[in-house]
Design a protein around this motif. Sequence first.
Motif, PDB file in Angstrom:
ATOM      1  N   TYR A 154      44.022  37.271  53.933  1.00  0.00           N
ATOM      2  CA  TYR A 154      43.768  38.340  54.895  1.00  0.00           C
ATOM      3  C   TYR A 154      42.323  38.822  54.899  1.00  0.00           C
ATOM      4  O   TYR A 154      41.985  39.750  55.629  1.00  0.00           O
ATOM      5  CB  TYR A 154      44.694  39.534  54.622  1.00  0.00           C
ATOM      6  CG  TYR A 154      46.143  39.172  54.754  1.00  0.00           C
ATOM      7  CD1 TYR A 154      46.685  38.887  55.994  1.00  0.00           C
ATOM      8  CD2 TYR A 154      46.963  39.109  53.634  1.00  0.00           C
ATOM      9  CE1 TYR A 154      48.022  38.542  56.122  1.00  0.00           C
ATOM     10  CE2 TYR A 154      48.299  38.762  53.752  1.00  0.00           C
ATOM     11  CZ  TYR A 154      48.816  38.487  54.997  1.00  0.00           C
ATOM     12  OH  TYR A 154      50.125  38.149  55.119  1.00  0.00           O
ATOM     13  N   MET A 155      41.463  38.206  54.088  1.00  0.00           N
ATOM     14  CA  MET A 155      40.065  38.639  54.028  1.00  0.00           C
ATOM     15  C   MET A 155      39.329  38.242  55.295  1.00  0.00           C
ATOM     16  O   MET A 155      39.526  37.160  55.837  1.00  0.00           O
ATOM     17  CB  MET A 155      39.382  38.027  52.815  1.00  0.00           C
ATOM     18  CG  MET A 155      39.842  38.595  51.513  1.00  0.00           C
ATOM     19  SD  MET A 155      38.867  37.917  50.185  1.00  0.00           S
ATOM     20  CE  MET A 155      39.724  38.588  48.799  1.00  0.00           C
ATOM     21  N   LEU A 156      38.467  39.130  55.750  1.00  0.00           N
ATOM     22  CA  LEU A 156      37.663  38.874  56.940  1.00  0.00           C
ATOM     23  C   LEU A 156      36.450  38.019  56.586  1.00  0.00           C
ATOM     24  O   LEU A 156      35.837  38.215  55.536  1.00  0.00           O
ATOM     25  CB  LEU A 156      37.186  40.192  57.543  1.00  0.00           C
ATOM     26  CG  LEU A 156      38.263  41.153  58.011  1.00  0.00           C
ATOM     27  CD1 LEU A 156      37.634  42.480  58.407  1.00  0.00           C
ATOM     28  CD2 LEU A 156      39.026  40.564  59.168  1.00  0.00           C
ATOM     29  N   PRO A 157      36.086  37.098  57.443  1.00  0.00           N
ATOM     30  CA  PRO A 157      34.873  36.314  57.168  1.00  0.00           C
ATOM     31  C   PRO A 157      33.630  37.157  57.440  1.00  0.00           C
ATOM     32  O   PRO A 157      33.641  38.069  58.264  1.00  0.00           O
ATOM     33  CB  PRO A 157      34.961  35.157  58.175  1.00  0.00           C
ATOM     34  CG  PRO A 157      35.797  35.682  59.284  1.00  0.00           C
ATOM     35  CD  PRO A 157      36.765  36.653  58.656  1.00  0.00           C
ATOM     36  N   CYS A 158      32.570  36.845  56.755  1.00  0.00           N
ATOM     37  CA  CYS A 158      31.294  37.539  56.958  1.00  0.00           C
ATOM     38  C   CYS A 158      30.639  36.959  58.207  1.00  0.00           C
ATOM     39  O   CYS A 158      30.285  35.779  58.247  1.00  0.00           O
ATOM     40  CB  CYS A 158      30.391  37.357  55.744  1.00  0.00           C
ATOM     41  SG  CYS A 158      28.777  38.130  55.936  1.00  0.00           S
ATOM     42  N   LYS A 216      26.984  35.767  57.637  1.00  0.00           N
ATOM     43  CA  LYS A 216      26.901  34.477  56.951  1.00  0.00           C
ATOM     44  C   LYS A 216      27.342  33.340  57.857  1.00  0.00           C
ATOM     45  O   LYS A 216      26.786  32.245  57.807  1.00  0.00           O
ATOM     46  CB  LYS A 216      27.736  34.505  55.676  1.00  0.00           C
ATOM     47  CG  LYS A 216      27.539  33.275  54.824  1.00  0.00           C
ATOM     48  CD  LYS A 216      28.204  33.398  53.483  1.00  0.00           C
ATOM     49  CE  LYS A 216      27.875  32.207  52.622  1.00  0.00           C
ATOM     50  NZ  LYS A 216      28.336  32.367  51.257  1.00  0.00           N
ATOM     51  N   SER A 217      28.343  33.587  58.692  1.00  0.00           N
ATOM     52  CA  SER A 217      28.812  32.516  59.568  1.00  0.00           C
ATOM     53  C   SER A 217      27.775  32.153  60.625  1.00  0.00           C
ATOM     54  O   SER A 217      27.704  31.006  61.060  1.00  0.00           O
ATOM     55  CB  SER A 217      30.134  32.894  60.224  1.00  0.00           C
ATOM     56  OG  SER A 217      29.984  34.007  61.060  1.00  0.00           O
ATOM     57  N   TYR A 218      26.949  33.109  61.055  1.00  0.00           N
ATOM     58  CA  TYR A 218      25.925  32.830  62.059  1.00  0.00           C
ATOM     59  C   TYR A 218      24.612  32.354  61.473  1.00  0.00           C
ATOM     60  O   TYR A 218      23.922  31.546  62.077  1.00  0.00           O
ATOM     61  CB  TYR A 218      25.682  34.058  62.934  1.00  0.00           C
ATOM     62  CG  TYR A 218      26.825  34.349  63.860  1.00  0.00           C
ATOM     63  CD1 TYR A 218      27.268  33.408  64.781  1.00  0.00           C
ATOM     64  CD2 TYR A 218      27.487  35.560  63.800  1.00  0.00           C
ATOM     65  CE1 TYR A 218      28.336  33.663  65.620  1.00  0.00           C
ATOM     66  CE2 TYR A 218      28.556  35.836  64.634  1.00  0.00           C
ATOM     67  CZ  TYR A 218      28.970  34.881  65.545  1.00  0.00           C
ATOM     68  OH  TYR A 218      30.024  35.151  66.368  1.00  0.00           O
ATOM     69  N   THR A 219      24.233  32.879  60.303  1.00  0.00           N
ATOM     70  CA  THR A 219      22.922  32.545  59.741  1.00  0.00           C
ATOM     71  C   THR A 219      22.994  31.583  58.564  1.00  0.00           C
ATOM     72  O   THR A 219      22.002  30.954  58.233  1.00  0.00           O
ATOM     73  CB  THR A 219      22.190  33.818  59.270  1.00  0.00           C
ATOM     74  OG1 THR A 219      22.918  34.404  58.188  1.00  0.00           O
ATOM     75  CG2 THR A 219      22.015  34.800  60.404  1.00  0.00           C
ATOM     76  N   GLY A 220      24.137  31.522  57.912  1.00  0.00           N
ATOM     77  CA  GLY A 220      24.257  30.694  56.716  1.00  0.00           C
ATOM     78  C   GLY A 220      23.790  31.389  55.454  1.00  0.00           C
ATOM     79  O   GLY A 220      23.855  30.828  54.368  1.00  0.00           O
ATOM     80  N   LEU A 221      23.302  32.628  55.589  1.00  0.00           N
ATOM     81  CA  LEU A 221      22.829  33.404  54.445  1.00  0.00           C
ATOM     82  C   LEU A 221      23.823  34.514  54.121  1.00  0.00           C
ATOM     83  O   LEU A 221      24.476  35.039  55.016  1.00  0.00           O
ATOM     84  CB  LEU A 221      21.470  34.042  54.754  1.00  0.00           C
ATOM     85  CG  LEU A 221      20.322  33.099  55.079  1.00  0.00           C
ATOM     86  CD1 LEU A 221      19.122  33.898  55.559  1.00  0.00           C
ATOM     87  CD2 LEU A 221      19.964  32.266  53.876  1.00  0.00           C
ATOM     88  N   ASP A 222      23.900  34.868  52.852  1.00  0.00           N
ATOM     89  CA  ASP A 222      24.736  36.004  52.463  1.00  0.00           C
ATOM     90  C   ASP A 222      24.141  37.291  53.016  1.00  0.00           C
ATOM     91  O   ASP A 222      22.921  37.439  53.101  1.00  0.00           O
ATOM     92  CB  ASP A 222      24.811  36.128  50.943  1.00  0.00           C
ATOM     93  CG  ASP A 222      25.680  35.063  50.308  1.00  0.00           C
ATOM     94  OD1 ASP A 222      26.406  34.371  51.049  1.00  0.00           O
ATOM     95  OD2 ASP A 222      25.639  34.930  49.073  1.00  0.00           O
ATOM     96  N   CYS A 223      25.008  38.225  53.376  1.00  0.00           N
ATOM     97  CA  CYS A 223      24.520  39.546  53.770  1.00  0.00           C
ATOM     98  C   CYS A 223      24.488  40.434  52.529  1.00  0.00           C
ATOM     99  O   CYS A 223      24.935  40.041  51.454  1.00  0.00           O
ATOM    100  CB  CYS A 223      25.405  40.157  54.859  1.00  0.00           C
ATOM    101  SG  CYS A 223      27.025  40.683  54.290  1.00  0.00           S
ATOM    102  N   ILE A 224      24.011  41.634  52.674  1.00  0.00           N
ATOM    103  CA  ILE A 224      23.870  42.545  51.541  1.00  0.00           C
ATOM    104  C   ILE A 224      25.235  42.992  51.000  1.00  0.00           C
ATOM    105  O   ILE A 224      25.371  43.363  49.852  1.00  0.00           O
ATOM    106  CB  ILE A 224      22.976  43.742  51.904  1.00  0.00           C
ATOM    107  CG1 ILE A 224      22.438  44.398  50.655  1.00  0.00           C
ATOM    108  CG2 ILE A 224      23.710  44.712  52.801  1.00  0.00           C
ATOM    109  CD1 ILE A 224      21.268  45.304  50.913  1.00  0.00           C
TER     110      ILE A 224
END
Length: 93
Positions: free
Chosen positions: A4-8, A11-19
């Motif tokens: 049930y976790m939401l995807p970031c 990260k899905s658009y840039t490939g980088l982790d968000c804060i």
Amino acid sequence: MEEYMLPCFFKSYTGLDCIGCGIQRSINFLFHGEFIKAFEIFPAIYTTIFFFVFIGLHLFDKRREYHKMVIFLAIANASIMIISYVYKMKFLY
């Protein structure tokens, strides 16, 4: 719970982790009693929890002053998030 976790979206658009990447997994580890692993995934998890507890107290308990603690926890939480993000980006990329 993991299904049930939401995807970031960042990260899905840039490939980088968000804060904030890792907060859902960190909460999941807390629910399973893995407190050190929760901290490793998202170091600001404990200050975030305290921050929301004090916001709740500030909203519902009008007899006491919690605004100074809320401000302190907001600054501490933001600082930990920024420092851990920079540290993570330094070693990942």
